[in-house]
Design a protein around this motif. Structure first.
Motif, PDB file in Angstrom:
ATOM      1  N   ILE A  46       0.872  -1.172   0.000  1.00 40.56           N
ATOM      2  CA  ILE A  46       0.000   0.000   0.000  1.00 40.56           C
ATOM      3  C   ILE A  46       0.907   1.218   0.000  1.00 40.56           C
ATOM      4  O   ILE A  46       1.788   1.342   0.859  1.00 40.56           O
ATOM      5  N   ALA A  47       0.709   2.088  -0.956  1.00 43.11           N
ATOM      6  CA  ALA A  47       1.466   3.336  -1.053  1.00 43.11           C
ATOM      7  C   ALA A  47       2.974   3.096  -1.052  1.00 43.11           C
ATOM      8  O   ALA A  47       3.727   3.809  -0.406  1.00 43.11           O
ATOM      9  N   GLY A  48       3.403   2.064  -1.763  1.00 45.73           N
ATOM     10  CA  GLY A  48       4.825   1.805  -1.905  1.00 45.73           C
ATOM     11  C   GLY A  48       5.490   1.102  -0.741  1.00 45.73           C
ATOM     12  O   GLY A  48       6.712   0.990  -0.704  1.00 45.73           O
ATOM     13  N   THR A  49       4.702   0.615   0.211  1.00 47.30           N
ATOM     14  CA  THR A  49       5.253  -0.075   1.376  1.00 47.30           C
ATOM     15  C   THR A  49       4.625  -1.455   1.493  1.00 47.30           C
ATOM     16  O   THR A  49       3.398  -1.577   1.469  1.00 47.30           O
ATOM     17  N   LEU A  50       5.483  -2.490   1.605  1.00 50.66           N
ATOM     18  CA  LEU A  50       4.939  -3.822   1.830  1.00 50.66           C
ATOM     19  C   LEU A  50       4.185  -3.845   3.149  1.00 50.66           C
ATOM     20  O   LEU A  50       4.641  -3.269   4.151  1.00 50.66           O
ATOM     21  N   VAL A  51       3.057  -4.507   3.172  1.00 51.15           N
ATOM     22  CA  VAL A  51       2.246  -4.573   4.386  1.00 51.15           C
ATOM     23  C   VAL A  51       3.021  -5.224   5.522  1.00 51.15           C
ATOM     24  O   VAL A  51       2.892  -4.822   6.673  1.00 51.15           O
ATOM     25  N   CYS A  52       3.883  -6.175   5.208  1.00 50.81           N
ATOM     26  CA  CYS A  52       4.667  -6.833   6.266  1.00 50.81           C
ATOM     27  C   CYS A  52       5.639  -5.865   6.937  1.00 50.81           C
ATOM     28  O   CYS A  52       6.085  -6.119   8.051  1.00 50.81           O
ATOM     29  N   ASP A  53       5.952  -4.746   6.275  1.00 48.99           N
ATOM     30  CA  ASP A  53       6.867  -3.754   6.846  1.00 48.99           C
ATOM     31  C   ASP A  53       6.154  -2.668   7.646  1.00 48.99           C
ATOM     32  O   ASP A  53       6.805  -1.817   8.250  1.00 48.99           O
ATOM     33  N   ASP A  54       4.830  -2.672   7.641  1.00 45.07           N
ATOM     34  CA  ASP A  54       4.068  -1.634   8.345  1.00 45.07           C
ATOM     35  C   ASP A  54       2.926  -2.287   9.128  1.00 45.07           C
ATOM     36  O   ASP A  54       1.872  -2.571   8.567  1.00 45.07           O
ATOM     37  N   PRO A  55       3.134  -2.547  10.413  1.00 37.77           N
ATOM     38  CA  PRO A  55       2.116  -3.233  11.229  1.00 37.77           C
ATOM     39  C   PRO A  55       0.748  -2.550  11.230  1.00 37.77           C
ATOM     40  O   PRO A  55      -0.259  -3.203  11.432  1.00 37.77           O
ATOM     41  N   SER A  56       0.696  -1.247  10.970  1.00 38.23           N
ATOM     42  CA  SER A  56      -0.598  -0.552  10.981  1.00 38.23           C
ATOM     43  C   SER A  56      -1.493  -0.991   9.829  1.00 38.23           C
ATOM     44  O   SER A  56      -2.697  -0.763   9.859  1.00 38.23           O
ATOM     45  N   LYS A  57      -0.927  -1.630   8.815  1.00 37.85           N
ATOM     46  CA  LYS A  57      -1.703  -2.068   7.657  1.00 37.85           C
ATOM     47  C   LYS A  57      -2.142  -3.531   7.763  1.00 37.85           C
ATOM     48  O   LYS A  57      -2.778  -4.043   6.853  1.00 37.85           O
ATOM     49  N   GLN A  58      -1.790  -4.214   8.831  1.00 40.68           N
ATOM     50  CA  GLN A  58      -2.160  -5.605   9.023  1.00 40.68           C
ATOM     51  C   GLN A  58      -3.661  -5.706   9.254  1.00 40.68           C
ATOM     52  O   GLN A  58      -4.290  -4.813   9.809  1.00 40.68           O
TER      53      GLN A  58
END
Length: 69
Positions: free
Chosen positions: A53-65
């Motif tokens: 999402i928006a150039g960031t892997l979801v695994c790298d951003d816990p807020s998107k889990q």
């Protein structure tokens, strides 16, 4: 014969997927005038390291889990 492909992130329960395909089948039968036996639904589950999402892997951003209920 309607064939529907659903792409979702991993983390949903079997119960949630079961409810989804039941309701989707009902809608397809009603709107396309087909019998339930002719409906095919394919669920593709994506791991968080295969979705961004928006150039960031979801695994790298816990807020998107996915938040489990």
């Amino acid at each position: 014969m309607p064939i529907v492909m659903v792409n979702i992130k991993e983390g949903r329960t079997v119960e949630q997927k079961r409810a989804m395909v039941t309701k989707m089948t009902d809608v397809l039968c009603e709107t396309m005038n087909v019998k339930p036996a002719s409906v095919r639904i394919i669920i593709n589950e994506m791991k968080n390291d295969n979705f961004a999402i928006a150039g960031t892997l979801v695994c790298d951003d816990p807020s998107k889990q996915i938040k489990k209920n």
